[in-house]
Design an enzyme around this catalytic site. Structure first.
Site, PDB file in Angstrom:
ATOM      1  N   HIS A 153       0.751  -1.006   0.019  1.00 16.78           N
ATOM      2  CA  HIS A 153       0.041  -0.011   0.149  1.00 16.78           C
ATOM      3  C   HIS A 153       0.915   1.314  -0.134  1.00 16.78           C
ATOM      4  CE1 HIS A 153      -2.852  -2.763   2.330  1.00 16.78           C
ATOM      5  NE2 HIS A 153      -3.403  -2.334   1.088  1.00 16.78           N
ATOM      6  N   GLN A 212      -9.271  -7.314 -10.513  1.00 22.00           N
ATOM      7  CA  GLN A 212      -9.741  -6.180  -9.864  1.00 22.00           C
ATOM      8  C   GLN A 212      -9.498  -5.048 -10.792  1.00 22.00           C
ATOM      9  OE1 GLN A 212     -10.229  -4.880  -5.507  1.00 22.00           O
ATOM     10  NE2 GLN A 212      -8.609  -3.960  -6.216  1.00 22.00           N
ATOM     11  N   LEU A 231       2.869  -9.216  -0.748  1.00 19.67           N
ATOM     12  CA  LEU A 231       2.455  -8.854   0.595  1.00 19.67           C
ATOM     13  C   LEU A 231       0.780  -8.720   0.237  1.00 19.67           C
ATOM     14  CD1 LEU A 231       4.852  -5.936   1.424  1.00 19.67           C
ATOM     15  CD2 LEU A 231       4.880  -8.391   1.747  1.00 19.67           C
ATOM     16  N   ARG A 252      -3.964 -10.308   4.278  1.00 21.06           N
ATOM     17  CA  ARG A 252      -4.568 -11.595   4.820  1.00 21.06           C
ATOM     18  C   ARG A 252      -3.223 -12.470   5.229  1.00 21.06           C
ATOM     19  NH1 ARG A 252      -8.791 -10.080   1.209  1.00 21.06           N
ATOM     20  NH2 ARG A 252     -10.870 -10.534   2.358  1.00 21.06           N
TER      21      ARG A 252
END
Length: 274
Positions: A33, A149, A180, A183
């Site tokens: 992220h 996605q 990474l 979860r």
């Protein structure tokens, strides 16, 4: 860093902020992220992130309630990465009334991950569309780890004529190759040691295709067999065209190898472009 939950306050704060670049997340942030946040700064003037665990994209037996919420740690990471505004709506902010209008992706939503998570991509497309309307960015970044996605969002943006550039960020991996993921924290120590097998098998398929192997179904089945022998429960290993995730018509087209498999109670996904 400003932290806002109200849509009107967000829109007011983003007026006259130049080119806005947006990175939506569900929180529990990791280095993947943060890499997107850092990349975002090169694409505009103001980086906006969001944290929202979107109920619409979770199935009835999935982990919505136990999905890790680490808000303060996430805020510290975002501020250090140069994010100027964090949009952190509550469910009442984003869904003040029951959501009865949905963005319905085409048939792509029912293959690969969509086959095993019915309604997932409808929930993703709906919340991303809503977040786009709230933030009104010029560009948005999504990680390539969630390859399907990214394709759903990119195609939705194009077909709905949204004035937003969709940028795919490279998958960030641990030293042993494991992609990474929020979860990964569910894995036991033994499962964490086993988890990089998925990435190794994807690499083997890629290398075989590049070496001239044309029987992709044989490669897929061999990888599934190896995972099964090691105790995994596999949803799919698939070689597909990058353009539309269809079965490959010609192996000289750009391809991607995708996989989803469960190790213990944890479902891991990964992919490698060819």
């Amino acid at each position: 860093m400003q932290i806002l939950s109200s849509i009107p306050e967000l829109r007011a704060a983003l007026k006259n902020q130049g080119r806005i670049v947006f990175v939506p997340t569900m929180g529990n942030l990791h280095a993947g992220h943060i890499s997107l946040m850092e990349q975002a700064s090169a694409h505009g003037d103001t980086v906006v992130a969001s944290i929202f665990v979107n109920r619409l994209q979770f199935g009835p037996n999935e982990d919505f309630d136990k999905y890790p919420r680490t808000f303060q740690a996430d805020c510290d990471k975002l501020a250090a990465a140069g994010v100027k505004v964090l949009f952190a709506p509550t469910e009442c902010d984003l869904y003040p009334e029951p959501q009865e209008y949905f963005v319905e992706p085409p048939a792509i939503q029912n293959v690969l991950d969509g086959e095993f998570r019915p309604g997932h991509f409808r929930g993703v497309a709906t919340v991303v569309s809503k977040l786009f309307n709230c933030v009104q960015p010029a560009a948005a970044l999504f990680g390539k780890k969630d390859y399907q996605q990214l394709m759903v969002i990119r195609n939705m943006t194009r077909q709905m004529a949204l004035p937003i550039e969709i940028i795919g960020g490279a998958t960030v991996r641990a030293e042993d190759g494991l992609a990474l993921s929020s979860r990964n924290g569910y894995l036991s120590a033994a499962e964490r040691a086993e988890a990089p097998r998925l990435y190794r098998l994807l690499n083997e398929i890629r290398d075989a295709v590049l070496a001239g192997e044309r029987d992709t179904i044989k490669l897929e089945n061999a990888a599934i067999a190896q995972l099964t022998a090691a105790g995994w429960k596999t949803d799919y290993v698939a070689v597909r065209q990058q353009s539309d995730l269809a079965m490959p018509n010609a192996l000289d087209a750009p391809l991607v190898v995708l996989a989803a498999s469960r190790l213990g109670a944890t479902r891991l996904i990964d992919n490698i472009e060819i």
